[in-house]
Enzyme design. Structure first.
Site, PDB file in Angstrom:
ATOM      1  N   ASP A  69      -2.934  -3.143  -0.530  1.00  0.00           N
ATOM      2  CA  ASP A  69      -2.027  -3.459  -1.531  1.00  0.00           C
ATOM      3  C   ASP A  69      -1.283  -2.427  -2.186  1.00  0.00           C
ATOM      4  OD1 ASP A  69      -0.757  -5.139  -3.360  1.00  0.00           O
ATOM      5  OD2 ASP A  69      -2.609  -6.070  -4.207  1.00  0.00           O
ATOM      6  N   ASP A  98       4.887  -5.696   0.096  1.00  0.00           N
ATOM      7  CA  ASP A  98       3.841  -4.633  -0.323  1.00  0.00           C
ATOM      8  C   ASP A  98       2.343  -5.032  -0.138  1.00  0.00           C
ATOM      9  OD1 ASP A  98       3.764  -6.534  -2.116  1.00  0.00           O
ATOM     10  OD2 ASP A  98       3.631  -5.406  -3.990  1.00  0.00           O
ATOM     11  N   GLU A  99       2.258  -5.834   0.852  1.00  0.00           N
ATOM     12  CA  GLU A  99       0.899  -6.508   0.781  1.00  0.00           C
ATOM     13  C   GLU A  99       0.288  -6.942   2.284  1.00  0.00           C
ATOM     14  OE1 GLU A  99       0.274  -9.377  -1.999  1.00  0.00           O
ATOM     15  OE2 GLU A  99      -1.635  -9.909  -0.806  1.00  0.00           O
TER      16      GLU A  99
END
Length: 485
Positions: free
Chosen positions: A31, A146-147
């Site tokens: 993350d 973003d993960e």
DNA sequence: TCTGGGGTCCTAGGACCC
DNA sequence: TCTGGGGTCCTAGGACCC
């Protein structure tokens, strides 16, 4: 079953989590820390250590838009994701407004840096992160820009570093354990490589399943590395508030609170029939997650299920404004669908009335199409129901997507120029201009017939029936439309 | 704190079919 | 006949996530 050992099924329920029988998978959840703000710092190093607010719909000097990402320094001032920029500015003045000559001006030390979102740049950075992830794990699920989840079971293990591989790891606590596992070392390696090669920081959670890894990556942000060894997930999760469980939002949190359930531990221990009554099937599932029990495989992200565009506007009832907005959104959605080489069979709109009443309408077509004019036509038709309505936001969506059809067109011997291969056409599309676009669309218009006629005979009749169904539905819809207006 | 934009999944009811 | 029950598709809305 007389005598002897108890049957597993008799002892397992409530006997404490299932994460100990899942063959000890090793799942990492990666993350990125305040990703957009980190990206801005990457290209503007002077932003390092400063409170940074990245605003969407924000323009320098203005106070419109909403917070997309706030750096941790900005969060200290109470600035949060999704907050209106105007509100953020109250909590954290803009640096540019901090005039040292003005006695009433904010202290520059207590002022923040506001920048507009630049998604293209963030996607460039994200692709460098993804490159590292590809290198570190064969099985990945990229959840958002973003993960990502990684299944790294075949790259590492839960054994303690430097210890006898047969020795089980300690199941004591979360966080950097005293006896470090190989899995922790591997997660550290992934985390360091992201920072080194992409230049942006990440937090990583490591656990035997996805939901525990997800919570773990969140537990020590930013720059965190939290390890939840097999058998310790329930213990790790128990003290956390229910809202920390993935899938528990404000509504579910309140419902659970009404049941006297405040922590993940409460949720894990709650009666699952009672949860099912209050929350449906989701209830028991959330309880299992809270107990550290989650046997979902890490599966790669599939193709999108829908594409949409929406935009907020100053609340208006003006028909022309609404239609212009919807037309523009429709064109944009259709363009994106074409770029991605996908056909769609359902076209829908969204109209949000103040204060925040969401209305959606949708209509399905007999078969998948790539037809910008039709998207606009259907969207405007659906919008007609809201002719008199004051709206603050409008959206257009296509769904029932079909990516395979593009190949079928070539395989099935359709005309080479029937417009189906548009996704592959690339930049040439724009260069050909509106005239070419219209021609292509006319071709698409005829495609529906091609689609039916082009089927093998056995399926053609079925296609006809479907087409008739749709015609009837359309007629119905228009009849109702008349009733409404 | 009156709320931006892009998604996912689930549920519930109605239509229709067998 | 009215009495089902099961399955699928469609639409609308809701909750959630980043």
């Amino acid at each position: 079953m007389t005598g002897g050992t108890p049957v597993a099924g008799e002892t397992l329920p409530g006997a404490g989590g299932g994460d100990d029988d899942a063959a000890d998978r090793v799942v990492c959840h990666v993350d990125m820390d305040c990703f957009y703000a980190s990206c801005e710092r990457l290209r503007h190093p002077d932003l390092a250590g400063e409170p940074v607010v990245v605003g969407m719909g924000y323009e320098p000097g203005e106070s419109i838009g909403a917070v997309a990402t706030a750096s941790y320094e900005a969060r200290e001032f109470g600035v949060e994701s999704a907050m209106p920029i105007s509100k953020a500015l109250e909590l954290l003045p803009r640096r540019a407004d901090a005039d040292p000559d003005d006695p009433d001006a904010p202290d520059p030390a207590d002022a923040g840096r506001y920048v507009p979102v630049d998604l293209d740049f963030y996607e460039d950075v994200a692709s460098e992160v993804k490159e590292v992830l590809r290198d570190c794990a064969d099985t990945r699920r990229e959840v958002s820009i973003d993960e990502a989840y990684l299944d790294v079971t075949d790259r590492t293990a839960w054994t303690v570093a430097g210890d006898d591989p047969a020795d089980p790891p300690p199941s004591a606590a979360a966080g950097p354990a005293e006896a470090r596992t190989l899995a922790e070392g591997y997660a550290r390696y992934v985390k360091d490589r992201i920072e080194r090669e992409a230049g942006v920081p990440a937090s990583v959670g490591v656990a035997p399943n996805m939901s525990a890894a997800k919570v773990a990556s969140d537990a020590d942000k930013p720059d965190g590395l939290v390890v939840v060894p097999p058998g310790s997930a329930a213990e790790f999760l128990a003290p956390l508030p229910t809202a920390d469980v993935h899938g528990v939002g404000p509504v579910t949190e309140a419902t659970l609170a009404d049941l006297g359930i405040e922590t993940a531990g409460d949720l894990a221990a709650a009666d699952r029939d009672r949860l099912a009554d209050a929350l449906g099937e989701r209830g028991p599932e959330l309880s299992r997650r809270a107990a550290g029990d989650d046997d979902r495989e890490v599966t790669p992200t599939g193709l999108p299920k829908s594409l949409s565009r929406e935009s907020a506007l100053p609340t208006t009832a003006d028909g022309a404004t609404k239609r212009e907005t919807v037309s523009a959104l429709a064109a944009d959605v259709a363009r994106r669908a074409r770029e991605r080489g996908c056909l769609y069979r359902t076209i829908g709109i969204k109209a949000v009335e103040p204060p925040f009443d969401v209305n959606t309408r949708a209509r399905s077509l007999p078969g998948p199409v790539d037809d910008p004019d039709l998207v606009e036509e259907v969207a405007l038709d659906l919008l007609a129901e809201f002719d008199e309505t004051r709206v603050r936001k409008l959206g257009v969506r296509v769904s029932n997507l079909d990516f395979a059809e593009t190949d079928q067109a070539t395989l099935g011997g359709f005309d080479a120029d029937d417009g189906r291969g548009e996704g592959d056409r690339g930049a040439g599309d724009d260069a050909r201009g509106a005239g070419a676009r219209t021609t292509a669309t006319d071709g698409d218009g005829g495609k529906l017939t091609d689609w039916v006629d082009g089927k093998p005979e056995s399926e053609a009749a079925e296609g006809d029936a479907t087409a008739r169904d749709a015609e009837r539905r359309t007629a119905d819809g228009q009849a109702s439309l008349g009733d409404w207006s």
